[in-house]
Write a protein that holds these residues in place. Structure first.
Motif, PDB file in Angstrom:
ATOM      1  N   ARG A 140      38.952  24.896  66.083  1.00 41.47           N
ATOM      2  CA  ARG A 140      39.299  24.631  67.481  1.00 41.47           C
ATOM      3  C   ARG A 140      40.278  25.684  68.002  1.00 41.47           C
ATOM      4  O   ARG A 140      40.092  26.242  69.086  1.00 41.47           O
ATOM      5  CB  ARG A 140      39.905  23.225  67.615  1.00 41.47           C
ATOM      6  N   LYS A 141      41.307  25.987  67.214  1.00 38.85           N
ATOM      7  CA  LYS A 141      42.294  26.985  67.641  1.00 38.85           C
ATOM      8  C   LYS A 141      41.658  28.356  67.828  1.00 38.85           C
ATOM      9  O   LYS A 141      41.934  29.048  68.808  1.00 38.85           O
ATOM     10  CB  LYS A 141      43.433  27.066  66.628  1.00 38.85           C
ATOM     11  N   MET A 142      40.799  28.755  66.882  1.00 41.94           N
ATOM     12  CA  MET A 142      40.160  30.065  66.990  1.00 41.94           C
ATOM     13  C   MET A 142      39.200  30.100  68.180  1.00 41.94           C
ATOM     14  O   MET A 142      39.119  31.106  68.890  1.00 41.94           O
ATOM     15  CB  MET A 142      39.422  30.408  65.693  1.00 41.94           C
ATOM     16  N   THR A 143      38.508  29.012  68.420  1.00 42.41           N
ATOM     17  CA  THR A 143      37.597  28.957  69.562  1.00 42.41           C
ATOM     18  C   THR A 143      38.374  29.071  70.867  1.00 42.41           C
ATOM     19  O   THR A 143      37.968  29.805  71.777  1.00 42.41           O
ATOM     20  CB  THR A 143      36.761  27.659  69.532  1.00 42.41           C
ATOM     21  N   LEU A 144      39.497  28.359  70.968  1.00 41.86           N
ATOM     22  CA  LEU A 144      40.322  28.460  72.178  1.00 41.86           C
ATOM     23  C   LEU A 144      40.830  29.891  72.373  1.00 41.86           C
ATOM     24  O   LEU A 144      40.819  30.413  73.494  1.00 41.86           O
ATOM     25  CB  LEU A 144      41.489  27.475  72.113  1.00 41.86           C
ATOM     26  N   ALA A 145      41.257  30.523  71.286  1.00 43.52           N
ATOM     27  CA  ALA A 145      41.712  31.911  71.391  1.00 43.52           C
ATOM     28  C   ALA A 145      40.576  32.809  71.874  1.00 43.52           C
ATOM     29  O   ALA A 145      40.769  33.653  72.761  1.00 43.52           O
ATOM     30  CB  ALA A 145      42.239  32.390  70.035  1.00 43.52           C
ATOM     31  N   ASN A 146      39.387  32.626  71.319  1.00 42.43           N
ATOM     32  CA  ASN A 146      38.248  33.451  71.731  1.00 42.43           C
ATOM     33  C   ASN A 146      37.856  33.196  73.184  1.00 42.43           C
ATOM     34  O   ASN A 146      37.445  34.124  73.886  1.00 42.43           O
ATOM     35  CB  ASN A 146      37.071  33.229  70.789  1.00 42.43           C
ATOM     36  N   ILE A 147      37.984  31.950  73.640  1.00 42.26           N
ATOM     37  CA  ILE A 147      37.707  31.653  75.056  1.00 42.26           C
ATOM     38  C   ILE A 147      38.670  32.442  75.931  1.00 42.26           C
ATOM     39  O   ILE A 147      38.272  33.067  76.921  1.00 42.26           O
ATOM     40  CB  ILE A 147      37.824  30.136  75.332  1.00 42.26           C
ATOM     41  N   ILE A 148      39.942  32.437  75.574  1.00 44.73           N
ATOM     42  CA  ILE A 148      40.948  33.167  76.358  1.00 44.73           C
ATOM     43  C   ILE A 148      40.644  34.661  76.351  1.00 44.73           C
ATOM     44  O   ILE A 148      40.669  35.321  77.393  1.00 44.73           O
ATOM     45  CB  ILE A 148      42.365  32.889  75.811  1.00 44.73           C
ATOM     46  N   LEU A 149      40.339  35.194  75.178  1.00 45.65           N
ATOM     47  CA  LEU A 149      40.143  36.648  75.049  1.00 45.65           C
ATOM     48  C   LEU A 149      38.849  37.143  75.686  1.00 45.65           C
ATOM     49  O   LEU A 149      38.742  38.332  76.015  1.00 45.65           O
ATOM     50  CB  LEU A 149      40.204  37.044  73.574  1.00 45.65           C
ATOM     51  N   THR A 150      37.885  36.278  75.873  1.00 43.77           N
ATOM     52  CA  THR A 150      36.634  36.723  76.489  1.00 43.77           C
ATOM     53  C   THR A 150      36.595  36.511  77.988  1.00 43.77           C
ATOM     54  O   THR A 150      35.672  36.967  78.659  1.00 43.77           O
ATOM     55  CB  THR A 150      35.413  36.004  75.860  1.00 43.77           C
ATOM     56  N   GLY A 151      37.608  35.846  78.528  1.00 48.33           N
ATOM     57  CA  GLY A 151      37.604  35.542  79.948  1.00 48.33           C
ATOM     58  C   GLY A 151      38.041  36.681  80.845  1.00 48.33           C
ATOM     59  O   GLY A 151      37.702  36.732  82.011  1.00 48.33           O
ATOM     60  N   GLY A 152      38.806  37.588  80.321  1.00 51.64           N
ATOM     61  CA  GLY A 152      39.281  38.683  81.126  1.00 51.64           C
ATOM     62  C   GLY A 152      40.696  38.472  81.617  1.00 51.64           C
ATOM     63  O   GLY A 152      41.263  37.377  81.528  1.00 51.64           O
TER      64      GLY A 152
END
Length: 157
Positions: A140-152
């Motif tokens: 969950r933590k890694m997914t949230l980080a990836n969501i943030i990093l892919t959003g721009g």
């Protein structure tokens, strides 16, 4: 005087299509509720109809988040529905799921802090072991980080 057994109250109806979709998912996963629904319980049928009415008021993202498929769903609708389902299974809040599906941006400091967190987490053997081992919290933590990093990154102006 004899005491009457308490009858559990039906929770208040959700106020958003995403919340209604989440409630529908919870009800469908509850074997007791599903059994009563299939048996024709009037209150369960009404709750089901009410929740579907709320979901239907949403936009295409709300519809995908609900898991409901139009007669001829597009591939993007199916992809959004699958993504919403996967994120929900990880315990990610519907508000974040909607932001993910509709596009989101973060401030430069938020982006940089997330980059640092991810670098640190992936340098931590214990975290990596849990993440690769399928630990739900680590995923969950890694997914949230990836969501943030892919959003721009938002334009600072």
């Amino acid at each position: 005087m004899t005491e009457q057994p308490l009858i559990p109250e039906t929770p208040a109806l959700p106020s958003t299509p995403a919340e209604a979709a989440t409630r529908l998912d919870q009800l469908k996963a509850d074997p007791k509720w599903a059994s009563s629904f299939v048996s024709g319980s009037p209150s369960h049928l009404q709750e089901f109809r009410d929740l579907h009415e709320i979901v239907a008021k949403g936009d295409h993202v709300d519809m995908a988040m609900s898991g409901l498929m139009p007669e001829m769903p597009s591939s993007s609708h199916r992809e959004m529905a699958g993504t919403a389902s996967m994120l929900r299974e990880l315990g990610i809040d519907d508000r974040i799921i909607k932001e993910t599906l509709t596009g989101h941006m973060v401030t430069k400091p938020e982006y940089e802090a997330t980059e640092r967190w991810k670098k640190d987490a992936m340098s931590n053997p214990d975290f990596v072991k849990r993440y690769i081992g399928g630990d739900n919290e680590a995923r969950r933590k890694m997914t949230l980080a990836n969501i943030i990093l892919t959003g721009g990154i938002q334009d600072p102006t």
